[in-house]
Write a protein that holds these residues in place. Sequence first.
Motif, mmCIF file in Angstrom:
data_model
loop_
_atom_site.group_PDB
_atom_site.id
_atom_site.type_symbol
_atom_site.label_atom_id
_atom_site.label_comp_id
_atom_site.label_asym_id
_atom_site.label_seq_id
_atom_site.Cartn_x
_atom_site.Cartn_y
_atom_site.Cartn_z
ATOM 1 N N ILE A 1 -23.967 19.392 0.301
ATOM 2 C CA ILE A 1 -24.279 20.028 1.650
ATOM 3 C C ILE A 1 -24.972 18.663 2.451
ATOM 4 O O ILE A 1 -25.815 18.196 2.038
ATOM 5 C CB ILE A 1 -25.638 21.050 1.268
ATOM 6 C CG1 ILE A 1 -24.788 22.286 0.749
ATOM 7 C CG2 ILE A 1 -26.005 21.595 2.594
ATOM 8 C CD1 ILE A 1 -25.872 23.286 0.198
ATOM 9 N N GLU B 1 -26.516 23.269 -4.577
ATOM 10 C CA GLU B 1 -25.177 22.237 -4.631
ATOM 11 C C GLU B 1 -24.750 22.211 -6.173
ATOM 12 O O GLU B 1 -23.680 22.077 -6.375
ATOM 13 C CB GLU B 1 -25.558 20.934 -4.329
ATOM 14 C CG GLU B 1 -25.825 20.475 -2.724
ATOM 15 C CD GLU B 1 -26.204 19.294 -2.501
ATOM 16 O OE1 GLU B 1 -25.933 18.811 -1.363
ATOM 17 O OE2 GLU B 1 -27.138 18.682 -3.290
ATOM 18 N N SER C 1 -25.813 20.651 7.747
ATOM 19 C CA SER C 1 -26.056 21.763 7.120
ATOM 20 C C SER C 1 -27.284 22.156 6.556
ATOM 21 O O SER C 1 -27.551 23.528 6.698
ATOM 22 C CB SER C 1 -24.719 21.957 6.298
ATOM 23 O OG SER C 1 -23.632 21.763 6.398
ATOM 24 N N ILE D 1 -22.814 28.715 4.938
ATOM 25 C CA ILE D 1 -22.778 27.354 4.412
ATOM 26 C C ILE D 1 -21.812 27.034 3.165
ATOM 27 O O ILE D 1 -21.009 26.227 2.917
ATOM 28 C CB ILE D 1 -24.089 26.441 4.475
ATOM 29 C CG1 ILE D 1 -24.495 26.006 5.963
ATOM 30 C CG2 ILE D 1 -23.947 24.989 3.878
ATOM 31 C CD1 ILE D 1 -26.001 25.920 6.288
ATOM 32 N N LYS E 1 -18.221 25.406 2.428
ATOM 33 C CA LYS E 1 -18.332 24.140 1.641
ATOM 34 C C LYS E 1 -17.168 24.719 0.328
ATOM 35 O O LYS E 1 -16.541 23.893 -0.043
ATOM 36 C CB LYS E 1 -19.424 23.812 1.061
ATOM 37 C CG LYS E 1 -20.521 23.272 2.132
ATOM 38 C CD LYS E 1 -20.127 22.168 2.897
ATOM 39 C CE LYS E 1 -21.021 21.555 3.929
ATOM 40 N NZ LYS E 1 -20.443 20.431 4.541
#
Length: 91
Positions: free
Chosen positions: A59, A52, A63, A76, A80
């Motif tokens: 997240i 992140e 996820s 993912i 994102k």
Amino acid sequence: MNKEQTIQELKAIIKPYILNQEAFEVLTEETDFINDLKINSANLVDVILDIEEKYNILIDNESMERMINVKSAMAIIETKLAEKSSESAKK
């Protein structure tokens, strides 16, 4: 961002948490964080937090639960980043 670059960035993020060096050295998209790299669940949370921070994304829990291997982590991250890009384009 290309796939190889993302894999290299992921390797840098997960390296401090791995317990199986051999699996890490032959890491592929199919490498499982827990079963192959022996990253425990607490450290997996750290990995997610580091992802992140690295990509400046958030997240969600759904996820997080799907992030079991390199391939799912890459998907993912890509999703994102695309959402973030789409949101900033709307502003």
